[in-house]
Design an enzyme around this catalytic site. Structure first.
Site, PDB file in Angstrom:
ATOM      1  N   TRP A 169       0.580  -1.191  -0.103  1.00 46.41           N
ATOM      2  CA  TRP A 169       0.289  -0.243  -0.142  1.00 46.41           C
ATOM      3  C   TRP A 169       0.935   1.223  -0.133  1.00 46.41           C
ATOM      4  O   TRP A 169       2.425   1.147   0.266  1.00 46.41           O
ATOM      5  CB  TRP A 169      -1.040   0.244   0.940  1.00 46.41           C
ATOM      6  N   ASN A 170       0.007   2.388  -0.797  1.00 43.30           N
ATOM      7  CA  ASN A 170       1.297   3.300  -0.231  1.00 43.30           C
ATOM      8  C   ASN A 170       0.407   4.939  -0.014  1.00 43.30           C
ATOM      9  O   ASN A 170      -0.851   4.510   0.589  1.00 43.30           O
ATOM     10  CB  ASN A 170       1.163   4.064  -2.019  1.00 43.30           C
TER      11      ASN A 170
ATOM     12  N   HIS B  19     -15.159  27.013  -6.148  1.00 43.25           N
ATOM     13  CA  HIS B  19     -14.156  27.123  -6.758  1.00 43.25           C
ATOM     14  C   HIS B  19     -13.685  27.971  -6.816  1.00 43.25           C
ATOM     15  O   HIS B  19     -12.108  29.183  -6.858  1.00 43.25           O
ATOM     16  CB  HIS B  19     -13.656  26.061  -7.459  1.00 43.25           C
TER      17      HIS B  19
HETATM   18 MN    MN Z   1      -9.412  22.882 -11.763  1.00 35.41          MN
END
Ligand code: MN
Length: 260
Positions: free
Chosen positions: A62-63, A80
């Site tokens: 796993w990472n 955003h």
């Molecule tokens: Mn973006």
């Protein structure tokens, strides 16, 4: 109706509906957008191995990963942009998940972008496309096919001394797509939804300003748009459920009816 869902599942299993993966592979090398140095920067993808069938974990691999929200193939939520900051349900965790599945109109600008990296999508260009392919419907993703995904990483961001040179929409066409076509969002193969020189446009970064200001979504760093029909594909794009997140890397899939 349940029979519709079963027919859909049968279509998938029998090959009448195929899946096109519109996602770039997340690697530490994949280019991440770079802002002028006075601004904060989005971190690129990073991966750190925890164990791989070794003394750190004898039977498992796993990472740990870390990643900016706007890294690799990713989704932009209305929060955003400043124009969408006060809208209801504007973050990745609060968007109605029904919005994560929507049809697409794919506008092919690949020839124009090959000839001119500063190609700018305009209302007349889209009107010509509509005459040939039918009108963009309310609720459609508009995906700009530039074939930019085929560029080597070193050329992908299009960076030169005077900024980025990558194709994208002008301000008028984005406003028109939102107000006159009521689109679901705007998607690109480039590093952002806006033109590389979009900071010079009025308003600056119009794809972000108009799309997110009206609660619409963005997808960028898409690939394989050349494998989609102009109309008829259905896009599945569910971002990670980050609390108050502005976007996230994600797997983007297109469902396409196989040609008979
Ligand atoms: Mn973006």
């Amino acid at each position: 109706m349940a029979s519709d869902l079963l027919a859909f599942a049968r279509g998938l299993s029998q090959g009448a509906i195929r899946i096109v993966d519109l996602t770039q592979t997340l690697t530490q090398d994949f280019p991440t957008i770079q802002l002028p140095p006075e601004f904060g920067q989005c971190a690129p993808f990073r991966l750190e191995e925890v164990s791989r069938y070794d003394e750190r974990g004898p039977a498992w691999y796993w990472n740990n990963i870390s990643v900016g929200e706007h890294c690799g193939t990713h989704f932009d939520a209305p929060i955003h942009w400043i124009s969408g900051k006060d809208l209801p349900n504007n973050a990745v965790d609060t968007i109605d998940p029904a919005n994560f599945i929507a049809p697409a109109s794919v506008v092919d600008c690949s020839k124009e972008c090959a000839a001119d990296p500063d190609f700018t999508l305009t209302i007349p260009f889209v009107e010509t496309w509509e005459k040939q392919n039918g009108g963009i419907a309310a609720g459609d993703w508009v995906l700009l096919r530039s074939d930019w995904s085929k560029k080597p990483y070193a050329e992908y961001a299009g960076l030169r001394s005077d900024g980025a040179h990558t194709p994208g929409p002008d301000a008028a066409v984005v406003k028109w797509l939102v107000e006159e076509r009521d689109v679901h969002g705007f998607g690109t193969e480039t590093i952002g939804t806006d033109h590389g020189q979009g900071h010079h446009f009025n308003p600056p970064f119009p794809a972000h300003f108009y799309m997110h200001g009206k609660g619409r979504y963005g997808l960028q760093c898409l690939t394989n748009l050349d494998l989609l029909p102009p109309k008829g594909a259905v896009i599945v794009s569910a971002p990670l459920k980050i609390k108050n997140g502005s976007g996230s890397p994600l797997r983007v899939l297109a469902l396409v009816e196989a040609s008979p």
